[in-house]
Design an enzyme around this catalytic site. Structure first.
Site, PDB file in Angstrom:
ATOM      1  N   ARG A  89       0.825  -1.221   0.000  1.00  0.00           N
ATOM      2  CA  ARG A  89       0.000   0.000   0.000  1.00  0.00           C
ATOM      3  C   ARG A  89       0.855   1.264   0.000  1.00  0.00           C
ATOM      4  NH1 ARG A  89      -4.413  -1.838   4.509  1.00  0.00           N
ATOM      5  NH2 ARG A  89      -5.409  -3.487   3.304  1.00  0.00           N
ATOM      6  N   ARG A 145      -3.105   6.808   1.199  1.00  0.00           N
ATOM      7  CA  ARG A 145      -3.598   8.056   1.792  1.00  0.00           C
ATOM      8  C   ARG A 145      -2.615   8.738   2.732  1.00  0.00           C
ATOM      9  NH1 ARG A 145      -9.050   6.206   4.368  1.00  0.00           N
ATOM     10  NH2 ARG A 145      -7.999   4.178   4.303  1.00  0.00           N
ATOM     11  N   ARG A 153      -6.319  11.490  -5.713  1.00  0.00           N
ATOM     12  CA  ARG A 153      -7.580  10.794  -5.433  1.00  0.00           C
ATOM     13  C   ARG A 153      -8.750  11.773  -5.523  1.00  0.00           C
ATOM     14  NH1 ARG A 153      -9.957   6.845  -1.925  1.00  0.00           N
ATOM     15  NH2 ARG A 153     -12.204   7.126  -2.227  1.00  0.00           N
ATOM     16  N   ASP A 208      -6.907  -2.855  -7.200  1.00  0.00           N
ATOM     17  CA  ASP A 208      -7.544  -3.498  -6.052  1.00  0.00           C
ATOM     18  C   ASP A 208      -7.840  -4.951  -6.402  1.00  0.00           C
ATOM     19  OD1 ASP A 208     -10.202  -4.176  -4.325  1.00  0.00           O
ATOM     20  OD2 ASP A 208      -8.961  -2.684  -3.308  1.00  0.00           O
ATOM     21  N   TYR A 255     -15.068 -11.920   0.102  1.00  0.00           N
ATOM     22  CA  TYR A 255     -15.821 -10.692  -0.160  1.00  0.00           C
ATOM     23  C   TYR A 255     -17.021 -10.965  -1.071  1.00  0.00           C
ATOM     24  CZ  TYR A 255     -11.953  -8.150   1.941  1.00  0.00           C
ATOM     25  OH  TYR A 255     -11.012  -7.674   2.826  1.00  0.00           O
TER      26      TYR A 255
END
Length: 348
Positions: free
Chosen positions: A28, A32, A41, A78, A154
């Protein structure tokens, strides 16, 4: 005049050649915690809009390379783009994470499209081509996918849960239906990874974030075997493909994982026992990891000690310095710089 041969330290480690100063990157690393990522973003709009805007996805992939000089860039995407390309509705809710239409019964599993539409993922491949054209030749480009079990968790629940029990329960109660999801994901992942190699990826990583929650019998069936099939399928077309596995939390099951899957390296989390890893894992394949991401929030002497411990534990063998999982959004950039400086100064 002969052209100087460029070596990639990252690839050297995966090829069996230990490096005195371990190559490094962070899971990652495009995220952010970086102000430049947050700005990009905001320009993109939603998370999926960023994933599927090739120019902006390439930009955020390159941002941590420019700032920290890591030895590898990992394409910004992703793991749930594969269900998206299988025709499933995928969305990301602000503050809540991914949402999908759940496949929580055998009847619903019967509606699953068995063929991936790779054209839906063309922005990912274009982003890879852009990044490859802009990366220094010595910097490795990593493509990736989610492991079938983790992606299936998921898809069954329609979201992440604390222990992913809906998928685990389906695997117990309706093993045929769950196997159908896994089979579709295995074949889709092979095709997706091969297209990433074609687009410029040097290395592939398979993320099994939830694999470690399985007991040994189920770990073998739903984690090891699908990963083995993916590795085999990719190498059938691309025999020299370098592949890293990350069965997070696998612990004592890691030796079986590497023996059965054929991966070139494994990522390990911060709970891995160093002696076991050195003796039964690193003696066979390269090891990637395993700094606790919380230390990048703590900083100071705790961070220095954590970095030193990782280097002491694994630098005598083939090692890629990384975190034990992804960097968190609240990690200060200065602490990442502190970590990078300390790793780069190491000569083992």
């Amino acid at each position: 005049m002969t052209q100087k041969l460029v070596t990639k330290p990252f690839i050297e480690v995966l090829s069996g050649n230990r490096q005195a100063s371990p190559p490094m990157w962070m899971m990652r690393q495009a995220g952010r915690y970086l102000p430049e990522y947050r700005a990009t973003r905001a320009e993109a709009g939603s998370f999926l809009d960023l994933c599927f805007n090739a120019k902006l996805a390439a930009e955020v992939t390159l941002q941590p390379i420019r700032r920290f000089g890591f030895d590898a860039a990992i394409i910004f995407s992703d793991i749930l783009v594969v269900p998206y390309a299988l025709g499933r509705a995928v969305r990301f809710e602000v503050g809540e994470g991914p949402r999908l239409d759940p496949l929580n019964s055998p009847d619903l599993v019967g509606t699953l499209n068995g063929a991936i539409d790779l054209s839906k993922l063309e922005p990912v491949f274009e982003a890879l081509r852009i990044v490859r054209s802009e990366l220094a030749p010595e910097t490795t480009l990593i493509g990736f996918c989610g492991a079938p079990f983790t992606v299936a968790t998921y898809m069954v629940a329609g979201q992440g849960t604390s222990d992913q029990h809906p998928a685990r329960l389906m695997a117990y109660q309706h093993p045929g239906a769950f196997a159908r999801i896994i089979d579709v994901l295995v074949e889709s992942s092979i095709q997706y990874l091969l297209k990433q190699l074609e687009a410029g990826a040097d290395v592939l990583q398979i993320f099994d974030t939830w694999g470690g929650i399985l007991p040994p019998r189920e770990f073998e069936k739903w984690c090891i075997e699908p990963t083995r099939r993916i590795v085999e399928g990719v190498r059938k077309v691309s025999p020299g493909a370098k592949i890293i596995g990350f069965p997070r939390g696998a612990g004592a099951m890691l030796p079986d994982f590497i023996a059965r899957t054929g991966v070139d390296a494994v990522s390990i989390d911060w709970t891995a026992e160093p002696n076991m890893i050195r003796e039964r894992v690193q003696s066979k394949v390269a090891v990637q990891g395993n700094l606790d991401p919380l230390l990048l929030i703590a900083g100071g002497s705790a961070l220095d000690q954590g970095v030193d411990d990782v280097l002491k534990n694994f630098s005598a063998g083939r090692h890629i310095f990384n975190l034990g999982h992804g960097i968190t959004p609240d990690a200060p950039v200065a602490h990442v710089e502190q970590m990078v400086k300390r790793v780069r100064a190491y000569k083992g």
